[in-house]
Design a protein around this motif. Structure first.
Motif, PDB file in Angstrom:
ATOM      1  N   GLU A 131       0.824  -1.211   0.000  1.00 16.54           N
ATOM      2  CA  GLU A 131       0.000   0.000   0.000  1.00 16.54           C
ATOM      3  C   GLU A 131       0.857   1.259   0.000  1.00 16.54           C
ATOM      4  O   GLU A 131       0.506   2.263  -0.635  1.00 16.54           O
ATOM      5  N   VAL A 132       1.974   1.213   0.691  1.00 11.35           N
ATOM      6  CA  VAL A 132       2.873   2.375   0.748  1.00 11.35           C
ATOM      7  C   VAL A 132       3.551   2.563  -0.601  1.00 11.35           C
ATOM      8  O   VAL A 132       3.608   3.682  -1.142  1.00 11.35           O
ATOM      9  N   LEU A 133       4.066   1.497  -1.154  1.00 14.35           N
ATOM     10  CA  LEU A 133       4.748   1.569  -2.448  1.00 14.35           C
ATOM     11  C   LEU A 133       3.788   2.050  -3.532  1.00 14.35           C
ATOM     12  O   LEU A 133       4.151   2.880  -4.380  1.00 14.35           O
ATOM     13  N   ALA A 134       2.559   1.559  -3.526  1.00 14.00           N
ATOM     14  CA  ALA A 134       1.563   1.969  -4.521  1.00 14.00           C
ATOM     15  C   ALA A 134       1.298   3.465  -4.441  1.00 14.00           C
ATOM     16  O   ALA A 134       1.144   4.149  -5.472  1.00 14.00           O
ATOM     17  N   LEU A 135       1.246   3.993  -3.232  1.00 20.53           N
ATOM     18  CA  LEU A 135       0.995   5.416  -3.045  1.00 20.53           C
ATOM     19  C   LEU A 135       2.138   6.251  -3.614  1.00 20.53           C
ATOM     20  O   LEU A 135       1.911   7.264  -4.298  1.00 20.53           O
ATOM     21  N   LEU A 136       3.359   5.836  -3.361  1.00 22.18           N
ATOM     22  CA  LEU A 136       4.518   6.559  -3.896  1.00 22.18           C
ATOM     23  C   LEU A 136       4.551   6.490  -5.421  1.00 22.18           C
ATOM     24  O   LEU A 136       4.844   7.492  -6.095  1.00 22.18           O
ATOM     25  N   LEU A 137       4.264   5.335  -5.971  1.00 19.33           N
ATOM     26  CA  LEU A 137       4.232   5.193  -7.429  1.00 19.33           C
ATOM     27  C   LEU A 137       3.169   6.097  -8.048  1.00 19.33           C
ATOM     28  O   LEU A 137       3.386   6.704  -9.104  1.00 19.33           O
ATOM     29  N   ALA A 138       2.028   6.197  -7.390  1.00 15.34           N
ATOM     30  CA  ALA A 138       0.928   7.028  -7.905  1.00 15.34           C
ATOM     31  C   ALA A 138       1.278   8.512  -7.896  1.00 15.34           C
ATOM     32  O   ALA A 138       0.641   9.303  -8.609  1.00 15.34           O
ATOM     33  N   HIS A 139       2.279   8.889  -7.109  1.00 16.13           N
ATOM     34  CA  HIS A 139       2.683  10.299  -7.030  1.00 16.13           C
ATOM     35  C   HIS A 139       4.072  10.520  -7.622  1.00 16.13           C
ATOM     36  O   HIS A 139       4.820  11.391  -7.174  1.00 16.13           O
ATOM     37  N   GLY A 140       4.412   9.746  -8.630  1.00 15.17           N
ATOM     38  CA  GLY A 140       5.641   9.998  -9.377  1.00 15.17           C
ATOM     39  C   GLY A 140       6.859   9.242  -8.918  1.00 15.17           C
ATOM     40  O   GLY A 140       7.987   9.552  -9.364  1.00 15.17           O
ATOM     41  N   GLY A 141       6.692   8.261  -8.040  1.00 16.91           N
ATOM     42  CA  GLY A 141       7.837   7.457  -7.631  1.00 16.91           C
ATOM     43  C   GLY A 141       8.440   6.708  -8.799  1.00 16.91           C
ATOM     44  O   GLY A 141       7.713   6.169  -9.645  1.00 16.91           O
ATOM     45  N   ASP A 142       9.761   6.658  -8.850  1.00 12.54           N
ATOM     46  CA  ASP A 142      10.479   6.019  -9.962  1.00 12.54           C
ATOM     47  C   ASP A 142      10.593   4.516  -9.712  1.00 12.54           C
ATOM     48  O   ASP A 142      11.289   4.103  -8.782  1.00 12.54           O
ATOM     49  N   PRO A 143       9.931   3.682 -10.540  1.00 11.46           N
ATOM     50  CA  PRO A 143      10.035   2.235 -10.328  1.00 11.46           C
ATOM     51  C   PRO A 143      11.441   1.698 -10.570  1.00 11.46           C
ATOM     52  O   PRO A 143      11.772   0.596 -10.133  1.00 11.46           O
ATOM     53  N   ASN A 144      12.279   2.490 -11.269  1.00  9.17           N
ATOM     54  CA  ASN A 144      13.669   2.100 -11.507  1.00  9.17           C
ATOM     55  C   ASN A 144      14.632   2.837 -10.583  1.00  9.17           C
ATOM     56  O   ASN A 144      15.817   2.974 -10.908  1.00  9.17           O
ATOM     57  N   ALA A 145      14.137   3.280  -9.445  1.00 10.45           N
ATOM     58  CA  ALA A 145      14.996   3.980  -8.482  1.00 10.45           C
ATOM     59  C   ALA A 145      16.203   3.124  -8.133  1.00 10.45           C
ATOM     60  O   ALA A 145      16.099   1.909  -7.970  1.00 10.45           O
ATOM     61  N   MET A 146      17.344   3.776  -8.036  1.00 11.61           N
ATOM     62  CA  MET A 146      18.601   3.086  -7.708  1.00 11.61           C
ATOM     63  C   MET A 146      19.308   3.816  -6.576  1.00 11.61           C
ATOM     64  O   MET A 146      19.339   5.050  -6.560  1.00 11.61           O
ATOM     65  N   ARG A 147      19.828   3.063  -5.635  1.00 12.09           N
ATOM     66  CA  ARG A 147      20.566   3.676  -4.534  1.00 12.09           C
ATOM     67  C   ARG A 147      21.758   4.444  -5.089  1.00 12.09           C
ATOM     68  O   ARG A 147      22.473   3.971  -5.982  1.00 12.09           O
ATOM     69  N   GLY A 148      21.979   5.635  -4.572  1.00  9.88           N
ATOM     70  CA  GLY A 148      23.061   6.472  -5.069  1.00  9.88           C
ATOM     71  C   GLY A 148      24.416   5.792  -4.984  1.00  9.88           C
ATOM     72  O   GLY A 148      24.654   4.969  -4.113  1.00  9.88           O
ATOM     73  N   GLY A 149      25.294   6.130  -5.927  1.00  9.52           N
ATOM     74  CA  GLY A 149      26.623   5.545  -5.940  1.00  9.52           C
ATOM     75  C   GLY A 149      26.672   4.167  -6.568  1.00  9.52           C
ATOM     76  O   GLY A 149      27.599   3.395  -6.322  1.00  9.52           O
ATOM     77  N   GLY A 150      25.683   3.834  -7.391  1.00  6.05           N
ATOM     78  CA  GLY A 150      25.680   2.539  -8.069  1.00  6.05           C
ATOM     79  C   GLY A 150      25.205   1.391  -7.212  1.00  6.05           C
ATOM     80  O   GLY A 150      25.604   0.240  -7.415  1.00  6.05           O
ATOM     81  N   GLY A 151      24.334   1.678  -6.251  1.00  5.37           N
ATOM     82  CA  GLY A 151      23.822   0.620  -5.384  1.00  5.37           C
ATOM     83  C   GLY A 151      22.627  -0.091  -5.985  1.00  5.37           C
ATOM     84  O   GLY A 151      22.318   0.043  -7.175  1.00  5.37           O
ATOM     85  N   ALA A 152      21.934  -0.857  -5.156  1.00  6.48           N
ATOM     86  CA  ALA A 152      20.844  -1.703  -5.612  1.00  6.48           C
ATOM     87  C   ALA A 152      19.665  -0.880  -6.112  1.00  6.48           C
ATOM     88  O   ALA A 152      19.432   0.255  -5.689  1.00  6.48           O
ATOM     89  N   THR A 153      18.895  -1.481  -7.023  1.00  2.00           N
ATOM     90  CA  THR A 153      17.656  -0.873  -7.492  1.00  2.00           C
ATOM     91  C   THR A 153      16.525  -1.210  -6.521  1.00  2.00           C
ATOM     92  O   THR A 153      16.636  -2.111  -5.691  1.00  2.00           O
ATOM     93  N   ALA A 154      15.407  -0.496  -6.670  1.00  2.00           N
ATOM     94  CA  ALA A 154      14.225  -0.803  -5.864  1.00  2.00           C
ATOM     95  C   ALA A 154      13.793  -2.249  -6.092  1.00  2.00           C
ATOM     96  O   ALA A 154      13.397  -2.949  -5.155  1.00  2.00           O
ATOM     97  N   LEU A 155      13.890  -2.703  -7.335  1.00  2.34           N
ATOM     98  CA  LEU A 155      13.500  -4.071  -7.664  1.00  2.34           C
ATOM     99  C   LEU A 155      14.395  -5.085  -6.962  1.00  2.34           C
ATOM    100  O   LEU A 155      13.917  -6.098  -6.426  1.00  2.34           O
ATOM    101  N   MET A 156      15.689  -4.826  -6.940  1.00  2.00           N
ATOM    102  CA  MET A 156      16.619  -5.725  -6.267  1.00  2.00           C
ATOM    103  C   MET A 156      16.367  -5.762  -4.766  1.00  2.00           C
ATOM    104  O   MET A 156      16.426  -6.827  -4.142  1.00  2.00           O
TER     105      MET A 156
END
Length: 280
Positions: A131-156
């Protein structure tokens, strides 16, 4: 909290968000208060609302399973600040703002954990209910978000969380609920083969010990990643007599018949490679 939000106004917003005080937030919005003013480390009220009552890190889950015994560990409760998070997002809070320093003293267990270079999307993908993730996605959250400095993606992160929660019968019953964030991200457009350099994508990871997940990912989503790596791990699982032999054989047959993979060529390479102990 004062250490993170030295500015009194920003601190008031963050405190109201943590307390799920929607009325206070709406009053501040009406008065022109910035709902996205960052404190130290780039921590915004949205980030604070997602973290202020602590996060359940993977090692905490494992330790709790050992301490309390089989069947005792349950999924994290729903976020009590969900209404406040929605108000912040509607007022323009950035779901992709990044923490730029070690941020973690608010968590249980002292300062051993931090989420430097995480965004709200990454926090939600790893630690919160869908429910939290869906809310962020609905307001422009990037599904391909990646941790800064070449870290893991949201999917990972979502996959890794699911794998931890699926690691033993001690964590039952989860009924595959732990994978929902991963599939939500994929359905929102997350690239399944997007990975930082020298890291395995989630399909290759799943082909080692979560073959049913690997099979579903390959069948339902567009994948152009490391097919040979997947075949390697499926064959390795057969060679090591890991659980799920029939699943591995079935997926290898599907890769050969439906995807045109030369499984026998990879098999021949695999057997030659065993003498050299290569990295696939």
């Amino acid at each position: 909290m004062r250490d993170v939000f030295p500015d009194e106004t920003a601190r008031a917003v963050a405190m109201a968000a943590c307390n799920n005080d929607v009325a206070a937030l709406q009053d501040m919005i009406a008065g022109g208060t910035d709902m996205d003013a960052a404190g130290r480390h780039g921590v915004t009220p949205l980030i604070w609302a997602l973290t202020c009552h602590g996060l359940q890190f993977n090692d905490m889950i494992a330790n709790e399973a050992v301490r309390r015994g089989p069947g005792a560990v349950r999924p994290a409760p729903a976020l009590r600040q969900l209404a406040a998070v929605e108000v912040l997002l509607a007022a323009g809070a950035d779901p992709n703002a990044m923490i730029d320093g070690e941020f973690g003293p608010v968590y249980p267990g002292g300062t051993a954990h931090w989420i430097d270079r995480y965004t709200p999307m990454l926090i939600a993908a790893e630690f919160h209910e869908p429910e939290v993730l869906a809310l962020l996605l609905a307001h422009g959250g990037d599904p391909n978000a990646m941790r800064g400095g070449g870290g893991a993606t949201a999917l990972m992160l979502a996959y890794d969380r699911g794998e931890w929660l699926d690691l033993s019968p001690q964590l039952a019953p989860y009924d595959n609920r732990q994978w929902r964030n991963m599939f939500m991200l994929l359905n929102a457009g997350a690239r399944i083969d997007l990975t930082p350099e020298n890291q395995l994508d989630i399909v290759v990871q799943a082909s080692r010990h979560r073959v049913s997940i690997a099979s579903r990912l390959l069948r339902e989503y567009d994948y152009s990643g490391d097919i040979n790596g997947i075949v390697y791990y499926l064959l390795n699982g057969l060679d090591m007599d890991f659980p799920g032999r029939e699943e591995r054989l079935e997926l290898l047959a599907w890769l050969r018949d439906e995807r045109g993979v030369d499984v026998e060529a990879v098999r021949a390479w695999y057997w030659r490679a065993q003498d050299e102990e290569p990295q696939p």
